[in-house]
Scaffold this motif. Structure first.
Motif, short mmCIF file in Angstrom:
data_model
loop_
_atom_site.label_atom_id
_atom_site.label_comp_id
_atom_site.label_asym_id
_atom_site.label_seq_id
_atom_site.Cartn_x
_atom_site.Cartn_y
_atom_site.Cartn_z
N LEU A 177 131.91 27.54 86.42
CA LEU A 177 131.55 28.81 85.79
C LEU A 177 131.96 30.02 86.63
O LEU A 177 131.68 31.16 86.25
CB LEU A 177 130.03 28.85 85.54
N GLY A 178 132.59 29.78 87.78
CA GLY A 178 133.01 30.87 88.65
C GLY A 178 131.88 31.47 89.45
O GLY A 178 132.02 32.60 89.97
N GLU A 179 130.78 30.75 89.61
CA GLU A 179 129.61 31.26 90.33
C GLU A 179 129.72 30.82 91.79
O GLU A 179 129.08 29.84 92.22
CB GLU A 179 128.33 30.74 89.67
N ARG A 180 130.52 31.54 92.57
CA ARG A 180 130.90 31.09 93.90
C ARG A 180 129.72 31.10 94.88
O ARG A 180 129.61 30.20 95.72
CB ARG A 180 132.04 31.96 94.43
N LEU A 181 128.85 32.07 94.81
CA LEU A 181 127.72 32.12 95.73
C LEU A 181 126.77 30.94 95.48
O LEU A 181 126.32 30.27 96.41
CB LEU A 181 126.98 33.45 95.59
N ALA A 182 126.49 30.69 94.22
CA ALA A 182 125.64 29.55 93.87
C ALA A 182 126.32 28.24 94.25
O ALA A 182 125.65 27.28 94.66
CB ALA A 182 125.31 29.58 92.38
N THR A 183 127.64 28.20 94.11
CA THR A 183 128.39 27.00 94.49
C THR A 183 128.20 26.73 95.98
O THR A 183 127.92 25.59 96.40
CB THR A 183 129.88 27.17 94.18
N ARG A 184 128.37 27.82 96.80
CA ARG A 184 128.23 27.66 98.24
C ARG A 184 126.82 27.16 98.60
O ARG A 184 126.66 26.24 99.41
CB ARG A 184 128.51 28.98 98.94
N ARG A 185 125.82 27.76 98.02
CA ARG A 185 124.44 27.37 98.35
C ARG A 185 124.17 25.89 98.00
O ARG A 185 123.52 25.17 98.76
CB ARG A 185 123.46 28.26 97.60
N ALA A 186 124.69 25.48 96.85
CA ALA A 186 124.47 24.09 96.44
C ALA A 186 125.19 23.12 97.37
O ALA A 186 124.64 22.08 97.76
CB ALA A 186 124.94 23.89 95.00
N PHE A 187 126.43 23.47 97.77
CA PHE A 187 127.16 22.61 98.70
C PHE A 187 126.48 22.59 100.07
O PHE A 187 126.42 21.54 100.74
CB PHE A 187 128.61 23.06 98.84
N GLU A 188 125.99 23.72 100.51
CA GLU A 188 125.29 23.76 101.80
C GLU A 188 124.06 22.86 101.78
O GLU A 188 123.78 22.14 102.77
CB GLU A 188 124.89 25.20 102.13
N ARG A 189 123.35 22.86 100.66
CA ARG A 189 122.17 21.99 100.58
C ARG A 189 122.58 20.51 100.57
O ARG A 189 121.94 19.67 101.20
CB ARG A 189 121.39 22.32 99.30
N ALA A 190 123.68 20.21 99.89
CA ALA A 190 124.16 18.83 99.84
C ALA A 190 124.56 18.35 101.22
O ALA A 190 124.22 17.23 101.64
CB ALA A 190 125.33 18.71 98.87
#
Length: 612
Positions: free
Chosen positions: A573-586
């Protein structure tokens, strides 16, 4: 046998000839044993389930002998003037009129007198006396020979249990008791009579597997270590007792000049290849602990010594083998005798003349019993209640051991197909499937569903048959979802496999539709939700995938894979900040997963504004 625990079987194997006996499918005892005793398929003999519906009450009861549509070996041998003695076989109640003795399966489980359990009726008092003696002989020291640390309190509780096969200790006590009843009855009768054909059935060698196979080495992770340590040696000790009984029957055979045949209707999974995640006492999975290979062994006059277990046969060949060995003709349409039997001949063994006199006496006793005054109505009612009580005990046993599921049908509700159960139609359909009679199998599954609309197994089976044959995809998926809603064992796994198959066939739309129904049924199931999210990503539905992956994270925040999946939806969806946060949690949850670290690093190095 290799460990030295079965010396009699080892000796018999060296002096006889035998091998593997392939079972039929489904490998369910009433079906298979009736095939073994008739030489016919269940499609012909019509014993197709453990139970049926009683015509009068509408309740389930154990399957009865009047359901069988073809003669068994005891009928055929008797019609050829051969005396018989039959002990404890499946589906033999009420006991048929035979030339000799027939002790039905229901008698072995009974505690009190029930009508029709033994033929001739004049032998009922003898049989009941043997049963009482056998029950009394199985005491605490007897149980301790198989389970050394059993306590007096456990022994007492096991005797009082109303559902003994639901627990290991009480189940073991029942197995030992019923085994001893059969042993004493058969050895006593054979000591006094010389029937041309004897069949003695020990059910315990199967029951002991369902109760105790999960405890034997190698250890299963699903079984508590303490229980494994306590019960691991029970099967071997029980089989050692059975081996001693084989020694007794071998002596009887040698003394009378008879051929001894040992046979099992299937094998059992004891080793590392056991179904580690499936219950040995659940109705949907118990039969999966059965191996398709049983055994047979022939020892005696005319049987060549051929050690090594090299022979190959089929369970349907047992009936013709028994008839040939007893000198009775084999009917057309029966499966042929085993190869080893052809070399044995059918010479009349010692004692047949005495057999005929014995048979005459038996007939006289039967006629005398039949001519006796009819019992009072109250006595009839008591006998009927006794028969019903034994039937209820058998139903509990069948349920506890996984042979049947919980009662679904309501007594008194009209059924379109008579006394048959859904399982009987479903079993018939499976046999028809194996014979490539697909249309007939579909019809049988449909009858199963009509007979018991809440039954789960036929819905799943018909769904699978339609899918595998490319028929009526909508009905196939609908039936699968109905099975899921009905609580099908492994239901979510079935849905996931079907959805994956649809995706492989390029039918992502069908996969998503199926998963929509499954998630609506089980909204808390993490795997179903994740799998639907992956399918939505593939279909380009990024928002739908984000919803599924966010739900998965909410269901279990400790799973790195769910966070990584959510990151891919945000990225879609192009939501880069949310993408980063989710990857950091993973990555924080699973730092050892290199692919997650690489994805986060690639995201950090990529250009472009970040938005949430």
């Amino acid at each position: 046998m290799a460990q030295g625990s079965l010396p009699n079987l080892a000796r018999l194997e060296r002096s006889g000839s035998g091998g593997t006996l392939l079972t039929q499918q489904p490998p369910l005892s009433p079906l298979v044993w009736t095939t073994m005793m008739t030489g016919r398929s269940p499609l012909e003999h019509r014993i197709l389930d453990f139970v049926h519906f009683d015509r009068a009450t509408g309740r389930r009861e154990p399957i009865t002998s009047d359901e069988r549509q073809v003669p068994a070996v005891w009928n055929l041998a008797g019609s050829a003037d051969r005396d018989v003695a039959i002990f404890g076989l499946w589906a033999t109640f009420p006991a048929e009129s035979v030339r000799g003795l027939l002790v039905s399966d229901r008698f072995i489980a009974a505690r009190d007198s029930i009508p029709g359990a033994v033929f001739p009726p004049g032998e009922s008092a003898w049989a009941e006396g043997v049963r009482r003696t056998a029950r009394a002989s199985v005491d605490l020291p007897t149980l301790a020979t198989v389970l050394p640390d059993v306590s007096p309190a456990e022994w007492s509780a096991a005797g009082e249990s109303q559902d003994p096969f639901a627990a290991p200790v009480s189940g073991l006590r029942q197995v030992l008791t019923q085994t001893e009843i059969v042993r004493r009855m058969a050895t006593e009768w054979l000591a006094a009579h010389r029937p041309r054909l004897s069949v003695v059935y020990f059910e315990g060698t199967d029951t002991i597997g369902h109760l105790f196979a999960p405890f034997v080495p190698p250890a299963l992770a699903s079984v508590p270590a303490g229980e494994s340590a306590r019960f691991r040696d029970v099967p071997e000790r029980y089989f050692a007792r059975v081996d001693a009984m084989l020694g007794e029957f071998a002596q009887i055979a040698e003394r009378t000049g008879a051929v001894l045949m040992i046979a099992s209707d299937h094998g059992f999974e004891w080793g590392a290849d056991r179904p580690t995640t499936l219950s040995s006492v659940a109705s949907a999975t118990a039969a999966q602990w059965h191996r398709k290979e049983g055994i047979y062994l022939l020892v005696g006059p005319g049987i060549p010594a051929a050690p090594g277990h090299r022979g190959r046969g089929d369970v349907a060949q047992v009936a013709a083998s028994l008839l040939a060995l007893s000198g009775a003709p084999v009917r057309d349409g029966m499966a042929p005798a085993l190869e080893e039997v052809a070399a044995a001949g059918t010479a009349t063994p010692p004692g047949v003349a005495e057999d005929r006199q014995s048979a005459s006496n038996v007939s006289e006793r039967a006629e005398a019993a039949e001519g006796a005054p009819a019992p009072l109505a109250g006595a009839k009612d008591r006998k009927r209640r006794a028969a019903d009580a034994v039937g209820e005990e058998e139903l509990k046993k069948l349920h506890s051991l996984g042979y049947i599921g919980a009662t679904l049908a309501t007594p008194g509700v009209p059924r379109p197909h008579g006394t048959r159960t859904a399982a009987s139609f479903s079993n018939e359909a499976q046999i028809l499937e194996l014979a490539s009679r697909t249309d007939a199998a579909v019809a049988a599954y449909q009858q199963a569903i009509e007979q018991e609309p809440d039954a789960v197994a036929p819905k799943w089976n018909l769904s699978n048959l339609l899918f595998e044959n490319g028929r009526d995809a909508a009905t196939s998926d609908r039936l699968l979802l109905e099975a899921l809603r009905g609580g099908a064992e492994q239901g979510p796994r079935m849905v996931l496999e079907r959805a994956a198959a649809w995706r492989q066939q390029g039918r992502g739309d069908r996969a998503i539709s199926l998963l929509d129904g499954a998630v609506a049924t089980l909204p808390e199931n993490l795997e179903l939700t994740l799998f639907r999210g992956k399918g939505r990503i593939e279909q380009g539905d990024c928002r739908g995938a984000r919803t599924d992956f966010a739900t998965a994270v909410a269901l279990d925040e400790s799973r790195a894979g769910s966070w990584a999946a959510l990151a891919t939806a945000h990225l879609c969806l192009g939501e880069r900040l949310a993408t980063r946060r989710a990857f950091e949690r993973a990555v924080a949850l699973a730092p050892e997963r290199v692919e997650l670290q690489r994805a986060l690093a690639a995201l950090s190095s990529a250009a472009g504004p970040a938005r949430d």
